[in-house]
Design a protein around this motif. Structure first.
Motif, PDB file in Angstrom:
ATOM      1  N   SER A   1      10.133  -5.276   4.074  1.00  0.00           N
ATOM      2  CA  SER A   1       9.833  -4.751   2.896  1.00  0.00           C
ATOM      3  C   SER A   1      10.572  -3.151   2.832  1.00  0.00           C
ATOM      4  CB  SER A   1       8.217  -3.979   2.997  1.00  0.00           C
ATOM      5  OG  SER A   1       7.450  -5.464   3.132  1.00  0.00           O
ATOM      6  N   VAL A   2      11.327  -2.844   3.786  1.00  0.00           N
ATOM      7  CA  VAL A   2      12.259  -1.616   4.049  1.00  0.00           C
ATOM      8  C   VAL A   2      12.957  -1.571   2.644  1.00  0.00           C
ATOM      9  CG1 VAL A   2      13.872  -0.387   4.964  1.00  0.00           C
ATOM     10  CG2 VAL A   2      11.994  -1.280   6.387  1.00  0.00           C
TER      11      VAL A   2
ATOM     12  N   ASN B   1       8.066   4.863   4.775  1.00  0.00           N
ATOM     13  CA  ASN B   1       8.450   3.558   5.446  1.00  0.00           C
ATOM     14  C   ASN B   1       7.703   3.324   6.713  1.00  0.00           C
ATOM     15  OD1 ASN B   1      10.622   1.878   3.976  1.00  0.00           O
ATOM     16  ND2 ASN B   1      11.264   4.040   3.990  1.00  0.00           N
ATOM     17  N   ALA B   2       6.768   4.139   6.925  1.00  0.00           N
ATOM     18  CA  ALA B   2       5.774   4.155   8.308  1.00  0.00           C
ATOM     19  C   ALA B   2       5.086   2.828   8.323  1.00  0.00           C
ATOM     20  CB  ALA B   2       4.917   5.342   8.458  1.00  0.00           C
ATOM     21  N   GLY B   3       5.269   2.184   9.480  1.00  0.00           N
ATOM     22  CA  GLY B   3       4.654   0.889   9.651  1.00  0.00           C
ATOM     23  C   GLY B   3       5.078  -0.098   8.564  1.00  0.00           C
TER      24      GLY B   3
ATOM     25  N   LYS C   1       0.836  -1.297  -0.143  1.00  0.00           N
ATOM     26  CA  LYS C   1       0.042  -0.101   0.201  1.00  0.00           C
ATOM     27  C   LYS C   1       0.890   1.175  -0.016  1.00  0.00           C
ATOM     28  CE  LYS C   1      -4.041  -1.760   2.291  1.00  0.00           C
ATOM     29  NZ  LYS C   1      -4.796  -2.115   3.681  1.00  0.00           N
ATOM     30  N   ARG C   2       1.981   1.235   0.717  1.00  0.00           N
ATOM     31  CA  ARG C   2       2.893   2.335   0.714  1.00  0.00           C
ATOM     32  C   ARG C   2       3.465   2.715  -0.735  1.00  0.00           C
ATOM     33  NH1 ARG C   2       1.680   5.724   4.264  1.00  0.00           N
ATOM     34  NH2 ARG C   2       3.603   6.429   4.565  1.00  0.00           N
ATOM     35  N   GLN C   3       3.715   1.403  -1.455  1.00  0.00           N
ATOM     36  CA  GLN C   3       4.019   1.556  -2.959  1.00  0.00           C
ATOM     37  C   GLN C   3       3.065   2.119  -3.628  1.00  0.00           C
ATOM     38  OE1 GLN C   3       5.803  -2.772  -2.348  1.00  0.00           O
ATOM     39  NE2 GLN C   3       6.193  -2.291  -4.358  1.00  0.00           N
TER      40      GLN C   3
END
Length: 271
Positions: A183-184, A176-178, A154-156
């Motif tokens: 995945s970092v 990178n939050a959460g 979802k961040r992507q």
């Protein structure tokens, strides 16, 4: 690409952003760091028209020179090439991944107000959305609904939405939050990739990431800039150490994260 002069935001007796002079160059990846409450998100909100400054100016570089966008609305700022992602994931959860990016691409174009035409009429936006999804590593998830993605994916998707319309300046608020430790690295690669053809301003609390990806770091404390320069210079600045870094050493955050994952103490190395 972007600059401010004397930018200030006051909320009653609180000064959240205090007389900030800032400039982001074309092709630069600049990280904005500082303790909680330093004014980082308020600064982002001022740049993107969410908040109106108490004093000061904001300008974007255009073909004809610098353009004053101090009073621009979020919609106007986005149309002028200033896009952002948010600290809290902000997507259409029941729409497909492709639709989330296609809608953003359409909104950034002259077709943004054409709400009653069949989506099939917007082939160019669909093609743009597929190209962006391929770039951020979500091509295989194009037909999945956004709410079915992992948090990292979802961040992507947030970054993909921000890329729609090919902005000149990209503001990334804690991408990178959460995100899980596995995945970092994927998010770091994505940040570095988009910085190859966009000016990027990044808010990030993970100092390992900041020190590794940034061309330059700006440090806010109590709304004011206390340091501005290359990562190594900022890292060794006594004022920054006292206000924020507090003895940070390169790799320490990654070692702690790996130890937490393994159930070990980062200092003792035992469970």
């Amino acid at each position: 690409m972007l600059r401010t002069a004397g930018l200030t935001k006051e909320f009653g007796g609180l000064t959240a952003v205090d007389d900030v002079d800032f400039e982001l160059e074309d092709g630069e990846l600049c990280s904005l760091i500082g303790p909680n409450g330093a004014g980082k998100t308020t600064f982002f909100d001022l740049l993107t028209g969410v908040l109106t400054p108490t004093r000061g100016t904001i300008e974007l570089r255009a073909d004809e020179g610098w353009r004053d966008v101090t009073d621009a609305t979020p919609y106007e700022a986005a149309n002028l090439g200033l896009h952002r992602s948010y600290q809290i994931t902000n997507v259409f959860p029941t729409s497909t991944v492709l639709e989330n990016v296609r809608i953003a691409a359409q909104a950034a174009s002259a077709d943004g107000a054409k709400l009653w035409r069949n989506v099939g009429a917007f082939d160019a936006h669909i093609e743009e959305a597929r190209a962006i999804l391929d770039r951020v590593g979500l091509a295989d998830e194009a037909e999945a609904t956004a709410d079915s993605l992992s948090h990292g994916a979802k961040r992507q998707l947030e970054v993909a939405i921000a890329l729609a319309g090919d902005p000149d300046v990209l503001l990334l608020d804690e991408p990178n939050a959460g995100v899980s430790s596995e995945s970092v690295d994927r998010i770091i690669e994505l940040i570095e990739d988009v910085a190859t053809d966009h000016a990027v301003l990044l808010v990030e609390h993970n100092m390992d990431i900041v020190m590794n990806v940034s061309d330059r770091i700006v440090v806010l404390n109590q709304g004011a800039v206390i340091a501005d320069g290359p990562p190594e210079d900022v890292r060794g600045d006594p004022a920054v150490q006292e206000a924020y870094l507090g003895g940070y050493e390169a790799g320490s955050l990654r070692r702690e994260a790996e130890s937490e994952t393994a159930g070990t103490d980062p200092e003792e190395g035992t469970a």
